[in-house]
Design a protein around this motif. Structure first.
Motif, mmCIF file in Angstrom:
data_model
loop_
_atom_site.group_PDB
_atom_site.id
_atom_site.type_symbol
_atom_site.label_atom_id
_atom_site.label_comp_id
_atom_site.label_asym_id
_atom_site.label_seq_id
_atom_site.Cartn_x
_atom_site.Cartn_y
_atom_site.Cartn_z
ATOM 1 N N GLY A 168 5.498 9.237 -3.670
ATOM 2 C CA GLY A 168 6.581 9.115 -4.638
ATOM 3 C C GLY A 168 6.084 8.803 -6.035
ATOM 4 N N GLU A 169 5.082 7.926 -6.144
ATOM 5 C CA GLU A 169 4.541 7.590 -7.462
ATOM 6 C C GLU A 169 3.853 8.780 -8.109
ATOM 7 N N LEU A 170 3.158 9.585 -7.315
ATOM 8 C CA LEU A 170 2.517 10.781 -7.864
ATOM 9 C C LEU A 170 3.552 11.787 -8.356
ATOM 10 N N LEU A 171 4.632 11.958 -7.602
ATOM 11 C CA LEU A 171 5.691 12.869 -8.033
ATOM 12 C C LEU A 171 6.363 12.368 -9.306
ATOM 13 N N GLN A 172 6.546 11.048 -9.407
ATOM 14 C CA GLN A 172 7.137 10.479 -10.611
ATOM 15 C C GLN A 172 6.225 10.648 -11.823
ATOM 16 N N SER A 173 4.926 10.720 -11.575
ATOM 17 C CA SER A 173 3.964 10.891 -12.666
ATOM 18 C C SER A 173 3.886 12.329 -13.162
ATOM 19 N N GLY A 174 4.583 13.251 -12.521
ATOM 20 C CA GLY A 174 4.626 14.626 -12.990
ATOM 21 C C GLY A 174 3.848 15.624 -12.170
ATOM 22 N N TYR A 175 3.170 15.165 -11.132
ATOM 23 C CA TYR A 175 2.430 16.086 -10.274
ATOM 24 C C TYR A 175 3.405 16.845 -9.368
ATOM 25 N N SER A 176 3.022 18.066 -9.035
ATOM 26 C CA SER A 176 3.825 18.823 -8.078
ATOM 27 C C SER A 176 3.591 18.269 -6.674
ATOM 28 N N LEU A 177 4.425 18.720 -5.741
ATOM 29 C CA LEU A 177 4.292 18.232 -4.366
ATOM 30 C C LEU A 177 2.943 18.633 -3.774
ATOM 31 N N ASP A 221 -0.248 2.787 7.205
ATOM 32 C CA ASP A 221 -0.519 4.028 6.475
ATOM 33 C C ASP A 221 0.765 4.730 6.073
ATOM 34 N N ARG A 222 1.796 4.626 6.892
ATOM 35 C CA ARG A 222 3.067 5.273 6.565
ATOM 36 C C ARG A 222 3.671 4.675 5.297
ATOM 37 N N VAL A 223 3.565 3.350 5.155
ATOM 38 C CA VAL A 223 4.066 2.686 3.951
ATOM 39 C C VAL A 223 3.320 3.199 2.721
ATOM 40 N N LEU A 224 1.987 3.218 2.801
ATOM 41 C CA LEU A 224 1.188 3.676 1.669
ATOM 42 C C LEU A 224 1.466 5.135 1.335
ATOM 43 N N PHE A 225 1.625 5.958 2.359
ATOM 44 C CA PHE A 225 1.834 7.391 2.137
ATOM 45 C C PHE A 225 3.099 7.650 1.327
ATOM 46 N N PHE A 226 4.209 7.073 1.741
ATOM 47 C CA PHE A 226 5.460 7.335 1.047
ATOM 48 C C PHE A 226 5.460 6.728 -0.355
ATOM 49 N N GLN A 227 4.895 5.535 -0.509
ATOM 50 C CA GLN A 227 4.856 4.920 -1.825
ATOM 51 C C GLN A 227 3.998 5.739 -2.789
ATOM 52 N N GLU A 228 2.800 6.111 -2.367
ATOM 53 C CA GLU A 228 1.888 6.820 -3.255
ATOM 54 C C GLU A 228 2.367 8.242 -3.532
ATOM 55 N N ALA A 255 17.554 13.898 -0.604
ATOM 56 C CA ALA A 255 16.906 13.754 -1.906
ATOM 57 C C ALA A 255 16.339 15.081 -2.386
ATOM 58 N N ASP A 256 15.773 15.855 -1.471
ATOM 59 C CA ASP A 256 15.207 17.152 -1.833
ATOM 60 C C ASP A 256 16.303 18.114 -2.283
ATOM 61 N N GLN A 257 17.468 18.007 -1.671
ATOM 62 C CA GLN A 257 18.577 18.890 -2.042
ATOM 63 C C GLN A 257 19.209 18.510 -3.376
ATOM 64 N N HIS A 258 19.158 17.214 -3.727
ATOM 65 C CA HIS A 258 19.839 16.741 -4.935
ATOM 66 C C HIS A 258 18.868 16.362 -6.056
ATOM 67 N N GLY A 259 17.586 16.699 -5.902
ATOM 68 C CA GLY A 259 16.627 16.490 -6.979
ATOM 69 C C GLY A 259 16.251 15.053 -7.237
ATOM 70 N N ASN A 260 16.236 14.221 -6.197
ATOM 71 C CA ASN A 260 15.900 12.806 -6.369
ATOM 72 C C ASN A 260 14.754 12.415 -5.435
ATOM 73 N N LEU A 261 13.818 13.337 -5.230
ATOM 74 C CA LEU A 261 12.808 13.160 -4.191
ATOM 75 C C LEU A 261 11.829 12.036 -4.491
ATOM 76 N N SER A 262 11.278 11.990 -5.691
ATOM 77 C CA SER A 262 10.237 11.005 -6.003
ATOM 78 C C SER A 262 10.766 9.584 -5.890
ATOM 79 N N GLN A 263 11.936 9.324 -6.456
ATOM 80 C CA GLN A 263 12.509 7.981 -6.388
ATOM 81 C C GLN A 263 12.830 7.596 -4.950
ATOM 82 N N THR A 264 13.293 8.555 -4.167
ATOM 83 C CA THR A 264 13.620 8.276 -2.770
ATOM 84 C C THR A 264 12.372 7.945 -1.967
ATOM 85 N N LEU A 265 11.283 8.664 -2.204
ATOM 86 C CA LEU A 265 10.043 8.399 -1.477
ATOM 87 C C LEU A 265 9.505 7.011 -1.787
ATOM 88 N N VAL A 266 9.562 6.601 -3.052
ATOM 89 C CA VAL A 266 9.134 5.248 -3.417
ATOM 90 C C VAL A 266 10.014 4.209 -2.729
#
Length: 345
Positions: free
Chosen positions: A32-41, A23-30, A91-102
């Motif tokens: 990150g993909e949602l954030l990359q798609s433009g959704y807010s956190l 579940d941890r793998v799925l959580f971080f991947q999904e 990543a949160d401090q430098h604005g690279n959160l979605s890519q890092t989560l994926v």
């Protein structure tokens, strides 16, 4: 004010069970993909809570933490190790959160695959040893009592056999105790060096360590921070795990003026080819791309080494079990022949 958020969390948050490895793998991947798609956190977490009903308690707790001003990396502390939390913080401090989560999700997926390979290596000897143990129990409690009824003088032989068995078991226990004491007397880094020098598995340990170092650095460097900054952040941890111990040792060497490539070349648990990437003077984000590719090659090498180890262990353990079975048959048949011979005298 961050300490106030932590204090609120400790007092008002009900302990929630952490994610399983899968579940941890799925959580971080999904996520990150949602954030990359433009959704807010907040929207991404709400979507995940709707899509995965068994995650609702955990995700609602994370959402509640965020609503009370707690940073994401702190809200995720119960669900990830220190290295992942640090990567999310950077990543949160430098604005690279979605890519890092994926990237974290992909890294965890590979680690899970690696753990499955290790479990596969250990499965065969454990199963075979279990079968051998069942055979020994069957002989001791079912066959040998029958043979003892045929031969009265076997009492002395049985006592002698029991003495030998107890001596063997006692020796094994003492050896295991001695190994455990020696293992506990060493630091985590010294334990890793000992593992690297063990024949057969030493190269695999080196590849695993190199892969994890390259992968973790690639994810963190993608945020734009430098290697010394990453080492400085991790070394402030009070945890006594292997990763923190290695980072503290590396930081101490760099503070003495040693270069990163020179340090890598001196470490027996790191592949020497890793040093070349630090000698070129790349910018952090460029170096992150190189290290990400290098980590992929190391993971492929790890899978190949594990497959070769499995191919070596299988016939070896089958041979050991075969010899053990022959020995059991001999211990079973010899008393029978002696008993039969006694009947004709």
């Amino acid at each position: 004010m961050q300490w106030i958020s932590k204090l609120f969390r400790k007092k008002h948050v009900k302990p929630i069970k952490s994610f399983s490895s899968h579940d941890r793998v799925l959580f971080f991947q999904e996520l990150g993909e949602l954030l990359q798609s433009g959704y807010s956190l907040a929207q991404s977490l709400d979507i995940l809570a709707s899509a995965h009903l068994k995650w609702q308690d955990r995700l609602n707790q994370i959402i509640d933490d965020l609503n009370h001003g707690i940073k994401l990396h702190i809200a995720l502390e119960p669900h990830a190790n220190h290295q992942i939390i640090l990567q999310i913080k950077l990543a949160d401090q430098h604005g690279n959160l979605s890519q890092t989560l994926v990237a974290i999700g992909q890294s965890l997926a590979k680690l899970q695959q690696q753990e499955n390979k290790v479990a596969q290596v250990m499965r065969y000897p454990l199963i075979l040893l279990g079968i051998l143990g069942l055979m020994l129990v069957g002989l001791k409690y079912f066959l040998f009592p029958i043979l003892n009824q045929w031969q009265n003088e076997t009492t002395t032989v049985d006592a002698l056999n029991h003495t030998y068995a107890y001596l063997f078991i006692g020796t094994v226990v003492l050896l295991l105790f001695g190994v455990c004491m020696i293992w506990r007397s060493h630091t985590p880094r010294q334990r890793l060096i000992l593992l690297v020098h063990i024949p057969i598995i030493g190269k695999i340990v080196e590849t695993i360590t190199t892969y994890q170092v390259a992968q973790q650095l690639a994810i963190s460097l993608a945020s734009g921070v430098t290697v010394p900054e990453i080492l400085d952040d991790i070394s402030h941890s009070h945890k006594k795990d292997m990763a923190v111990a290695l980072v503290k040792h590396a930081r101490q060497s760099l503070e003495k003026g040693e270069t990163i490539e020179a340090y890598v070349l001196k470490q027996p648990y790191l592949n020497r080819s890793l040093a070349g990437y630090f000698a070129r003077g790349h910018e952090p984000r460029v170096l992150a791309d190189y290290l990400a590719y290098y980590a992929k090659t190391q993971f492929q090498l790890l899978m190949q080494q594990t497959d070769r180890l499995i191919g070596t262990l299988q016939p070896l353990f089958f041979g050991i079990i075969g010899l053990a079975i022959v020995g059991l048959y001999m211990s079973m048949l010899l008393p029978m022949y002696q008993s039969i011979g006694g009947l004709y005298q």
